[in-house]
Design an enzyme around this catalytic site. Structure first.
Site, short mmCIF file in Angstrom:
data_model
loop_
_atom_site.label_atom_id
_atom_site.label_comp_id
_atom_site.label_asym_id
_atom_site.label_seq_id
_atom_site.Cartn_x
_atom_site.Cartn_y
_atom_site.Cartn_z
N ARG A 182 -2.49 3.41 0.61
CA ARG A 182 -3.83 3.46 0.00
C ARG A 182 -4.85 2.66 0.78
NH1 ARG A 182 -3.34 1.43 -5.94
NH2 ARG A 182 -1.20 0.93 -5.45
N ARG B 169 8.57 8.66 -1.88
CA ARG B 169 8.96 7.70 -2.92
C ARG B 169 10.23 8.12 -3.65
NH1 ARG B 169 3.68 6.27 -6.03
NH2 ARG B 169 4.87 7.03 -7.79
N MET C 173 1.58 8.27 2.67
CA MET C 173 1.04 7.34 1.68
C MET C 173 0.50 6.10 2.39
SD MET C 173 3.40 7.50 -1.71
CE MET C 173 3.18 8.84 -2.86
N ASP D 224 2.22 -3.79 1.62
CA ASP D 224 1.04 -4.59 2.02
C ASP D 224 0.74 -5.75 1.08
OD1 ASP D 224 0.19 -3.08 -0.12
OD2 ASP D 224 -1.46 -2.07 0.93
N ARG E 79 1.58 3.56 -14.73
CA ARG E 79 0.33 2.92 -14.30
C ARG E 79 -0.47 2.71 -15.57
NH1 ARG E 79 0.20 2.44 -9.08
NH2 ARG E 79 1.13 4.01 -7.73
N ASP F 297 3.78 0.75 -0.01
CA ASP F 297 2.75 0.56 1.02
C ASP F 297 3.04 -0.68 1.88
OD1 ASP F 297 1.64 2.71 -0.21
OD2 ASP F 297 -0.15 1.70 -0.95
N THR G 225 6.19 -2.65 -3.19
CA THR G 225 5.22 -1.58 -3.01
C THR G 225 5.61 -0.82 -1.78
OG1 THR G 225 3.00 -0.89 -2.46
CG2 THR G 225 3.51 -3.15 -1.92
N GLY H 76 3.66 2.23 -9.36
CA GLY H 76 4.42 3.36 -8.82
C GLY H 76 5.88 2.99 -8.60
N ASP I 264 0.63 -5.18 -6.15
CA ASP I 264 -0.51 -6.09 -6.33
C ASP I 264 -1.08 -6.05 -7.76
OD1 ASP I 264 -1.35 -3.51 -5.81
OD2 ASP I 264 -3.14 -4.11 -4.72
N GLY I 265 -1.20 -4.84 -8.33
CA GLY I 265 -1.72 -4.73 -9.69
C GLY I 265 -0.82 -5.47 -10.68
O1 F6P Z 1 0.98 2.22 -4.32
C1 F6P Z 1 2.00 2.97 -3.81
C2 F6P Z 1 1.63 4.41 -3.73
O2 F6P Z 1 2.80 5.08 -3.36
C3 F6P Z 1 0.46 4.73 -2.80
O3 F6P Z 1 0.82 4.83 -1.47
C4 F6P Z 1 -0.05 6.01 -3.39
O4 F6P Z 1 -1.41 6.19 -3.13
C5 F6P Z 1 0.16 5.83 -4.84
O5 F6P Z 1 1.22 4.94 -4.99
C6 F6P Z 1 0.42 7.12 -5.58
O6 F6P Z 1 0.54 6.83 -6.92
P1 F6P Z 1 0.83 7.88 -8.07
O7 F6P Z 1 2.30 8.17 -8.02
O8 F6P Z 1 0.44 7.19 -9.32
O9 F6P Z 1 0.02 9.09 -7.77
#
Ligand code: F6P
Length: 343
Positions: free
Chosen positions: A170, A277, A168, A128, A72, A126, A124, A10, A102-103
């Site tokens: 996860r 974001r 957000m 984390d 992704r 998040d 990230t 992301g 992390d991914g």
């Molecule tokens: O991993 C970061 C994040 O912003 C999460 O908080 C959220 O669940 C996810 O990405 C959303 O991803 P996408 O933009 O692919 O829906």
């Protein structure tokens, strides 16, 4: 040297500041900077790398998103993607800086174990990733949550309503907890410290008895629905294909409906979603991204491959990529307790 840079997973505000730091320092020292389009996808199939110019890097520090594009992209479905990336690095680059969460770093770390000249940068929203106290994008996200709560407070108070705000996050509750703390949330529900629906409704009732006729309840998108009396989805994923995205489970709407049903309150829901974001990074994110971007460039020049610059306290230090690739850094009890003082 031909130094590749990619952003994967992301996007997050501050990515361009990191790309700029790496790129400008490399160009200053006479290296070539290859921007890889769309994360790992740009290294599978046709090579999607182009040389970045000083002009392209100018003026981007305050821009959100990523000038390289991101995706992704699951390198394991179909199998063989990782090997393609290894081969592409070997053929086209002398080093690669991978900016991601992390991914991304599970892949970077796998590549480094096989001798690829890879350095990471922690990103990230998040916040984390284990092994670092901070990740690119987090400060912007919590600033947006705080501003949103300020706005929601005035309308909630005017209408004597409960407003449930879904953020957000996860697997962890950093965005909900610190965004909620900054925005004066009246209750924060995060995966690390689960509560039941009865406890949520009791809390709102207590506030009402004390003359507080409105409440702002912040919930992280990753909270467990089963604990709240719902049905939990088996397979959750945001990485590549397959699985159910956390946000589509609708925990905010679920909690709101339950509060209405069990407590008889008038409730509204706001899902902040990708607003968290988007847009320009805060000064903190720009500075942090510049510091870790610069440190990643220096690690490349020193051939400290398989490493990632992380924040420990106020310092940027190098850590092995493998240390950020497994598990999540959870919100500690001490921070949650501080939030709870103001519930
Ligand atoms: O991993 C970061 C994040 O912003 C999460 O908080 C959220 O669940 C996810 O990405 C959303 O991803 P996408 O933009 O692919 O829906």
């Amino acid at each position: 040297m031909r130094i590749g840079v990619l952003t994967a997973g992301g996007d997050a505000p501050g990515l361009n500041a990191a790309i700029r730091a790496i790129g400008e320092m490399a160009l200053r020292d006479g290296h070539e900077v290859i921007g890889i389009a769309n994360g790992w996808a740009g290294l599978v199939g046709d090579f999607q790398g182009t040389a970045l110019t000083a002009n392209e890097l100018r003026g981007v520090i305050g821009q959100g998103g990523t000038l390289l594009g991101t995706a992704r992209f699951n390198l394991d479905k179909p199998a063989g993607g990782r090997e393609c990336v290894l081969a592409a690095i070997e053929e086209h680059l002398d080093a690669l800086v991978a900016i991601g969460g992390d991914g991304t770093h599970r892949i970077s770390s796998w590549l480094a174990e096989r001798g690829a000249p890879v350095v990471g940068v922690p990103k990230t929203l998040d916040n984390d990733l284990p092994g670092t106290d901070y990740c690119i994008g987090f400060d912007t996200a919590i600033s947006i949550v705080a501003e949103s709560l300020d706005r929601l407070h005035t309308t909630a108070a005017s209408h004597h309503r409960v407003i449930v705000v879904e953020t957000m996050g996860r697997s962890t509750g950093w965005v909900a907890a610190l965004g909620g703390l900054a925005g004066g949330a009246d209750l924060i529900v995060i995966p690390e410290f689960p509560v039941t629906m009865d406890e949520i409704v009791e809390h709102i009732n207590r506030r009402r008895s004390a003359g507080l006729v409105y409440s702002i309840i912040v919930v992280a998108e990753g909270i467990n629905l089963a604990i709240l009396g719902g049905v939990e989805t088996e397979e959750l994923s945001n990485e590549g294909v397959g699985g159910v995205r956390h946000a589509t489970r609708g925990v905010g709407h679920f909690v709101a409906a339950k509060i209405e049903e069990q407590g008889g309150f008038e409730v509204r829901t706001t899902v902040l979603g990708h607003l968290q974001r988007g847009g320009s990074p805060t000064a903190h994110d720009r500075i942090f991204a510049t510091r870790v971007g610069a440190a990643a460039y220096e690690a490349v020049i020193a051939e400290e491959f398989g490493m990632i610059p992380v924040i420990r306290g106020d310092d940027v230090v190098l850590a092995p990529l493998a240390t950020v690739a497994v598990g999540q850094r959870k919100v500690p009890r001490e921070i949650y307790d501080l939030c709870a003082v103001f519930f």
